[in-house]
Design a protein around this motif. Sequence first.
Motif, PDB file in Angstrom:
ATOM      1  N   ALA A  26      -6.508  -2.435   4.053  1.00  0.00           N
ATOM      2  CA  ALA A  26      -5.234  -3.085   3.744  1.00  0.00           C
ATOM      3  C   ALA A  26      -4.388  -2.215   2.827  1.00  0.00           C
ATOM      4  N   ALA A  27      -5.044  -1.611   1.825  1.00  0.00           N
ATOM      5  CA  ALA A  27      -4.324  -0.735   0.913  1.00  0.00           C
ATOM      6  C   ALA A  27      -3.776   0.491   1.635  1.00  0.00           C
ATOM      7  N   ALA A  28      -4.549   0.995   2.590  1.00  0.00           N
ATOM      8  CA  ALA A  28      -4.100   2.158   3.356  1.00  0.00           C
ATOM      9  C   ALA A  28      -2.861   1.833   4.181  1.00  0.00           C
ATOM     10  N   VAL A  29      -2.849   0.653   4.781  1.00  0.00           N
ATOM     11  CA  VAL A  29      -1.681   0.237   5.566  1.00  0.00           C
ATOM     12  C   VAL A  29      -0.452   0.127   4.665  1.00  0.00           C
ATOM     13  N   LEU A  30      -0.648  -0.498   3.500  1.00  0.00           N
ATOM     14  CA  LEU A  30       0.459  -0.596   2.545  1.00  0.00           C
ATOM     15  C   LEU A  30       0.945   0.783   2.114  1.00  0.00           C
ATOM     16  N   GLN A  31      -0.005   1.658   1.835  1.00  0.00           N
ATOM     17  CA  GLN A  31       0.347   3.003   1.382  1.00  0.00           C
ATOM     18  C   GLN A  31       1.088   3.777   2.458  1.00  0.00           C
ATOM     19  N   LEU A  32       0.683   3.591   3.704  1.00  0.00           N
ATOM     20  CA  LEU A  32       1.363   4.269   4.808  1.00  0.00           C
ATOM     21  C   LEU A  32       2.827   3.831   4.894  1.00  0.00           C
TER      22      LEU A  32
END
Length: 493
Positions: A26-32
């Motif tokens: 989830a954090a990776a998606v937000l970061q992307l």
Amino acid sequence: MPTDAAAPESRTTLVALVWNYSSAIAAAVLQLCYTAYTARVVLPESFGAFAAAAAATTVLGYVAGAGLATYLMRAEELTRRTVRCAYRVSVLSGVLCCAVSQALAQPAATLWGLPEVAPMVQLYGVYFLAQPASQVALAALRRLDRARFCALTETVAQFAGMAVGAVLLALGWSPYGLVAAQVVTPAVTLVAAAVRLARLPLAEGPPVAPREMLRISGAFAGYGMIQMTAADVTLLAVTRFLGPAAAGQFSRTTLAVGLPVAMLCQSLRRAVMPSLARINADGRPLGTVLPDVLSATSAVAFVSFGVLAGVGPAALSLLLGPGWEAAAALVPVLAAGAPLVLLCQVSYAVDEIRKGMGSLLRTQLLVLAATVVLVGLAVVAGQGMAGQGMALVALAASVAAGIGHLEQLVRWHRAGLCRLTSLVRPYTVHAAVGVALYGSGRLAAGYGTGPLEQVLHGLLGMVPVALVCIVFRRRLPLYGAAVSRGMITGPVG
């Protein structure tokens, strides 16, 4: 087959790992999404200055945290007085580091050769007022097996920070909005985690002296500072010798690759450290589980970064847009070395649990020395060639991490904790899978005419490798480790 003692710990670790990785995804998606936006509103030179400011304050972050998170997660018994003492220490260290960051802002700008670093370092100082205490609250909750709550809290807090940062950047606060996002995230985390922790029943326990806590946790903080200094050497070398524009390109790539490294490393450490602490407290040898932990880590590392190396250049080009071509070209180099970095950093947890502080210090000093020497050689070899120079610096840092992990394995082999021969097959097989994913993805991506098509073609090109792994899964070391630990049922071999 798993023993009665091993199976519950394995299941607890698996549950924690699932939640940690769910949060990481989830954090990776937000970061992307956040990266795609900031790449279009923040110039490479400005992002290079932001990265320099972040690097300049990273060491202070370890001082502020004082190693308290590691202290709490490895605690054999967590009491209310231990948590209170950790809070007091974290607040004091955070205030001190905030004050130090204000004083060191101008010297940091001089060191990096970028005047705009000074005000960003000063703004970063506010981050330390909440970051240490938020780490204490989360670490205590993880030690109490509240992985689900921690995962959700961190995801929500990160979203809140990014939302504030995006709004400020839209209003023209570039690149200061990037710093503001970092300040908001731990503040939100602290509020939620502290309230949850206060409601949990904990034994009062005996008094805990701050001096005694700092004696142990301070050692962990020192190790973190050494580790982060080694990482900062690479960015400092690029900034000073290749210029701020190259630093912006380099820092974008290190963020794109370093983000999954950090997420995977934190998720693995947070999942295994409580269980390892309990095993150690029960008097059971860590050598009974260490080969499986390293085998699983190698699988995660080589597979994840094999995929990233294959489609990462096209994905980063799609994400960042025009003007970031050098950053995209650097992805395979950093991704190739990322498994070594991940294995070395996750392995630090073993010495932390065993209280092998001297051994841990020697390993980290070895990595730091190797980084300085190899990065220095890379800078000399790549002088005047920005693209090649960045690649050589990235490769040097990866090799240094590999040297550190080799030292760990040799030391554990001599101590009878983990035989080197038991890891040859897992590392070799998982590395081969990673290389196959990279090769098939990179080859298939070449048939795409644009970044999006290249990503889709690359992912489709990896499907045959994935299918082969599924068919022959019983021959994969990771599968065998999962069966032996009772995480899944099925024959091995």
